[in-house]
Each structure stands twice: as C-alpha cells, then as structure tokens.
Motif scaffolding. Structure first.
Motif, PDB file in Angstrom:
ATOM      1  N   HIS A  43       0.885  -1.167   0.083  1.00 13.66           N
ATOM      2  CA  HIS A  43       0.019  -0.008  -0.124  1.00 13.66           C
ATOM      3  C   HIS A  43       0.802   1.270   0.167  1.00 13.66           C
ATOM      4  O   HIS A  43       0.650   2.193  -0.659  1.00 13.66           O
ATOM      5  CB  HIS A  43      -0.910  -0.092   1.250  1.00 13.66           C
ATOM      6  N   GLU A  44       1.855   1.297   0.937  1.00 18.40           N
ATOM      7  CA  GLU A  44       2.606   2.376   0.921  1.00 18.40           C
ATOM      8  C   GLU A  44       3.456   2.824  -0.403  1.00 18.40           C
ATOM      9  O   GLU A  44       3.729   3.953  -0.724  1.00 18.40           O
ATOM     10  CB  GLU A  44       3.577   2.276   2.093  1.00 18.40           C
ATOM     11  N   ALA A  45       3.947   1.755  -1.038  1.00 15.41           N
ATOM     12  CA  ALA A  45       4.777   1.959  -2.020  1.00 15.41           C
ATOM     13  C   ALA A  45       3.816   2.311  -3.338  1.00 15.41           C
ATOM     14  O   ALA A  45       4.153   3.322  -3.823  1.00 15.41           O
ATOM     15  CB  ALA A  45       5.320   0.697  -2.495  1.00 15.41           C
ATOM     16  N   LEU A  46       2.993   1.670  -3.421  1.00 14.86           N
ATOM     17  CA  LEU A  46       1.837   2.290  -4.483  1.00 14.86           C
ATOM     18  C   LEU A  46       1.215   3.546  -4.345  1.00 14.86           C
ATOM     19  O   LEU A  46       1.274   4.326  -5.250  1.00 14.86           O
ATOM     20  CB  LEU A  46       0.656   1.284  -4.674  1.00 14.86           C
ATOM     21  N   ASN A  47       1.026   3.920  -3.193  1.00 14.52           N
ATOM     22  CA  ASN A  47       0.416   5.282  -2.900  1.00 14.52           C
ATOM     23  C   ASN A  47       1.573   6.341  -3.148  1.00 14.52           C
ATOM     24  O   ASN A  47       1.064   7.294  -3.840  1.00 14.52           O
ATOM     25  CB  ASN A  47       0.197   5.455  -1.386  1.00 14.52           C
ATOM     26  N   PHE A  48       2.699   6.204  -2.565  1.00 10.36           N
ATOM     27  CA  PHE A  48       3.757   7.281  -2.760  1.00 10.36           C
ATOM     28  C   PHE A  48       4.078   7.293  -4.340  1.00 10.36           C
ATOM     29  O   PHE A  48       4.590   8.380  -4.782  1.00 10.36           O
ATOM     30  CB  PHE A  48       5.103   7.046  -1.996  1.00 10.36           C
ATOM     31  N   ALA A  49       4.135   6.174  -4.918  1.00 10.68           N
ATOM     32  CA  ALA A  49       4.499   6.197  -6.327  1.00 10.68           C
ATOM     33  C   ALA A  49       3.649   6.825  -7.148  1.00 10.68           C
ATOM     34  O   ALA A  49       4.139   7.701  -8.073  1.00 10.68           O
ATOM     35  CB  ALA A  49       4.580   4.338  -6.779  1.00 10.68           C
ATOM     36  N   ALA A  50       2.482   6.648  -6.964  1.00 10.03           N
ATOM     37  CA  ALA A  50       1.344   7.595  -7.573  1.00 10.03           C
ATOM     38  C   ALA A  50       1.328   9.059  -7.206  1.00 10.03           C
ATOM     39  O   ALA A  50       1.166   9.797  -8.273  1.00 10.03           O
ATOM     40  CB  ALA A  50      -0.150   6.883  -7.260  1.00 10.03           C
ATOM     41  N   VAL A  51       1.520   9.309  -6.077  1.00  8.41           N
ATOM     42  CA  VAL A  51       1.541  10.822  -5.682  1.00  8.41           C
ATOM     43  C   VAL A  51       2.775  11.650  -6.072  1.00  8.41           C
ATOM     44  O   VAL A  51       2.700  12.528  -6.701  1.00  8.41           O
ATOM     45  CB  VAL A  51       1.615  10.736  -4.087  1.00  8.41           C
ATOM     46  N   TRP A  52       3.901  10.702  -6.157  1.00 12.43           N
ATOM     47  CA  TRP A  52       5.134  11.440  -6.767  1.00 12.43           C
ATOM     48  C   TRP A  52       5.359  11.189  -8.169  1.00 12.43           C
ATOM     49  O   TRP A  52       6.258  11.624  -8.732  1.00 12.43           O
ATOM     50  CB  TRP A  52       6.333  10.729  -5.846  1.00 12.43           C
ATOM     51  N   ARG A  53       4.354  10.520  -8.897  1.00 13.52           N
ATOM     52  CA  ARG A  53       4.634   9.995 -10.289  1.00 13.52           C
ATOM     53  C   ARG A  53       5.975   9.352 -10.512  1.00 13.52           C
ATOM     54  O   ARG A  53       6.642   9.824 -11.395  1.00 13.52           O
ATOM     55  CB  ARG A  53       4.167  11.353 -11.079  1.00 13.52           C
ATOM     56  N   ALA A  54       6.533   8.497  -9.656  1.00 17.90           N
ATOM     57  CA  ALA A  54       7.780   7.954  -9.820  1.00 17.90           C
ATOM     58  C   ALA A  54       7.804   6.934 -10.930  1.00 17.90           C
ATOM     59  O   ALA A  54       6.663   6.320 -11.258  1.00 17.90           O
ATOM     60  CB  ALA A  54       7.890   7.220  -8.442  1.00 17.90           C
ATOM     61  N   PRO A  55       8.887   6.952 -11.657  1.00 19.59           N
ATOM     62  CA  PRO A  55       9.044   6.211 -12.671  1.00 19.59           C
ATOM     63  C   PRO A  55       9.249   4.621 -12.228  1.00 19.59           C
ATOM     64  O   PRO A  55      10.370   3.836 -12.058  1.00 19.59           O
ATOM     65  CB  PRO A  55      10.246   6.490 -13.519  1.00 19.59           C
TER      66      PRO A  55
END
Length: 387
Positions: A187-199
């Motif tokens: 959950h934490e990984a996907l949430n932060f990835a989406a918010v930061w638009r991480a590649p």
C-alpha cells in the motif's frame, strides 16, 4: 469540518459544492481480459529475435529451477523457492529493462536476476545461507533478493523517485507475489509512487497461493490489477504464462514511466507448479488435478509451439537452447558442490558506511567467541576462518 475533494461551483446543485474526481477512473481500469499474444495474429508482429531470446531464457530458466531444487535436496542450498511455471513473468521482466534500469526481486525471482546477467551461483548465495546478497547490486542494477514480503517495493519507489529528481533516465521494476499485495508495504509503495509519479512498474505474479492461502482468502477485489485504480495509476492484466504478452505489457509500462507517465500496476496470471519451497507440502492445500490443468498451460511449451507454427524455431534452435541449459546446470552443480570459503567476520562488512556502536559490539563478541573456540583446539577461530 468536512472538506470535499475537487469541489465545483455548485451552480447546478442548489449551492451545494459538487464533488469531482481528480482523475477519471475509467482509463485506469485494467484490461477486461488478460492480454495474450500467443495464439493471436499479434504474434506475427513481434520481433522474431526477441521471441527466440525469450524462448532460450525460458528453457535455461526451467533447467535452473530443476537443478536448484535438486541441490536443495542434496543439502547444498538451505532453501529454494522454485518458480517453475512462472518463468515467463521473470524472463520477460528482465528483458523489458534497459541497462540503466533497476530490478527489485523477491526471494522467488532468481530467474529474473540471472536473466539480468547475474552469475547463477551468486544469485543463489543468499539462499545458501552465505554472505549478504551474493552479488554487487550496483554493478548489475539488481537489488538483493527480498525475503520479507513486499519490503522491496518502497525501496523501488525511493530509488525511482530519486532518479527522477536527478533527471536520470532510470525506471525501477519491482516484482511481488499475490500474497505481498496484502502487506502494508504494498500500500505504501503504490500510494507514494502515484503521488510522486515515480518511474516505477509493479509486477504482481499472481500464482494462486500465498504459501497455502488461496487468492480468494486474500482479496475480494475483482482482480489485483483493479487495486491500481484506488491509487490513481493504471492497472494491466496479462496472461503470465504468455512470455511475449508479458514482455509487451511490461515494455509499454516501463516506457510510459520513463517518459513521465508515472507508475503502472501489472498483474500477471500464472501458477506455482511446485511447492512454495522445499519445506512445503503443497498436497495439503491444493488438488493434483488443478496442478495438471496449469501444466498444460506451461509457458515453455506454449512459446515453443507458437514459434514452431510461425517457422521461427527449428529443431536445431531447440537443441541449442537445451544444450545451453545443460551446460549451465553442469556448471552450477560443479560450483555448488564446492564448499565455500567463508569468513564469519565479513558479516559485519558493508552493513553501514560507518559501523554503529551496536555493530562493533556484536563484531567484538563474535570475534571473542571464535578466538575462544580456536584456542580450545576446534580450529574455527578468526585466524582459521575461510579454511
């Protein structure tokens, strides 16, 4: 106080603020059916050399699983989580990456690691109970095999986000099992990835079981790919035993991330044919008929059949791939049957750039214990370590 997200003017709602979604959910929804290439006209559009490369890696990977399992039974490995039946997911993941990208594997993803170029013996070092990860992560751009579930996912997001801040042309691809999607780290990984638009790209290998727990007892979601919508990223659903399809979906997701499109969650439907590990008895929780159904959907056989139908694979090609697999297996046997030269004090190296007081204390304690054993005549002290 209630704050409504994305309020409108309320002109058409009697002055009541109108809620509007930040992102339209429809484009984020996963494929209605798993993406397939094998058995479809799309196979003819794929690069023939890529297809043959996928096949060679699958054949070698299948043999790697067999040999590593045998080494475990012989006591040369402490544990081995076989990925037989899942080879297409792992090979496609490795081949979808560019040299500057990073791979974040779980403990079952040894084939992805070796397909990335890591020495087969070094890949097994952690599972042998030896020194650290066994290979240089920076050289290969492969993170250590992760035995705790899903902890590699936030690491992948952090690396990808840092690369984006630096302006690096780097994408992180993180592999996880269906059981890992039930962890907080997921959950934490996907949430932060989406918010930061991480590649970053998340590949869920849905092999049906989290050890003995079937998917139906883990999640009530329509599919694991549907979880992407809640985080604000696209979800993709693919036949995980169709190597060209997995490669196509992952390549698209990787390039989308590379060009600023943000993360993608890919669910690959596959099956763990063997037991969870050599310590597991899979007959206690699943039926042999179920396993047999999936054996008929074998990724190696499916790709070979598809290539032969198009005239892209000859008997000589198949024999060459089999010979390469046997050469790898023979080398693996020979090197794994040699006792490693170990120095217990190396456990304290490369943990921190500057060792902590606790680490120094533990190092001193182990050194004293080994020296005491050596003085007693056992010959296992620090001056004899590595013999």
């Amino acid at each position: 106080m209630t704050v409504l997200h994305q309020p409108g003017t309320g002109a058409d709602t009697g002055g009541v603020p109108e809620w509007r979604p930040r992102v339209a959910p429809e484009p984020l929804l996963p494929d209605a059916r798993p993406v397939r290439v094998l058995g479809t006209p799309a196979l003819k559009e794929r690069d023939p050399e890529l297809l043959r490369d996928l096949y060679r890696h699958l054949v070698v990977g299948r043999r790697y699983n067999e040999q590593a399992t045998a080494l475990t039974r012989q006591g040369r490995l402490a544990v081995y989580p076989s990925s037989t039946g899942q080879e297409a997911c792992q090979v496609a993941a490795a081949l979808a990456l560019s040299p500057q990208d990073w791979l974040f594997p779980s403990y079952r993803d040894t084939l992805a690691v070796t397909a990335r170029g890591v020495d087969p013996v070094e890949t097994l070092t952690l599972l042998r109970g030896d020194w650290h990860s066994g290979y240089d992560p920076h050289r290969w751009r492969v993170a250590p095999l992760s035995t705790p579930l899903a902890t590699q996912l936030p690491h992948a997001v952090g690396l990808a986000h840092a690369a984006r801040l630096r302006g690096d042309d780097t994408v992180a691809l993180a592999l996880v099992g269906d059981g890992g999607t039930s962890e907080g780290d997921f959950h934490e990984a996907l949430n932060f990835a989406a918010v930061w638009r991480a590649p970053v790209v998340f590949l869920v290998q849905n092999n049906g079981f989290a050890i003995s727990v079937p998917l139906a007892k883990q999640s009530a979601a329509p599919s694991l790919a549907h979880k992407a919508v809640g985080y604000g990223m696209p979800g993709r659903l693919v036949d995980g035993n169709d190597a060209p399809a997995v490669h196509a979906v992952l390549t698209e997701a990787v390039e989308r991330a590379r060009h600023g499109g943000g993360p993608t969650l890919v669910e690959a439907l596959t099956y763990r044919v063997e037991a969870h590990t050599n310590a597991d008895d899979a007959t206690r929780y699943r039926d042999a008929d179920e396993v047999e159904v999936w054996r008929r959907h074998d990724p190696v056989r499916l790709l070979e059949q598809g290539l032969r139908e198009l005239g892209l694979l000859t008997d000589a090609d198949a024999e060459q791939a089999a010979a390469a697999a046997e050469t790898m297996a023979a080398d693996l046997r020979e090197r794994m049957h040699s006792d490693p030269s170990l120095d217990p004090m190396e456990l304290f190296a490369h943990v921190y750039a500057e060792p902590t007081p606790q680490l120094r204390e533990q190092e001193a304690l182990l050194r004293a214990e080994l020296d005491a054993e050596s003085a007693a005549g056992t010959g296992t002290g620090t001056e004899g370590a590595g013999r």
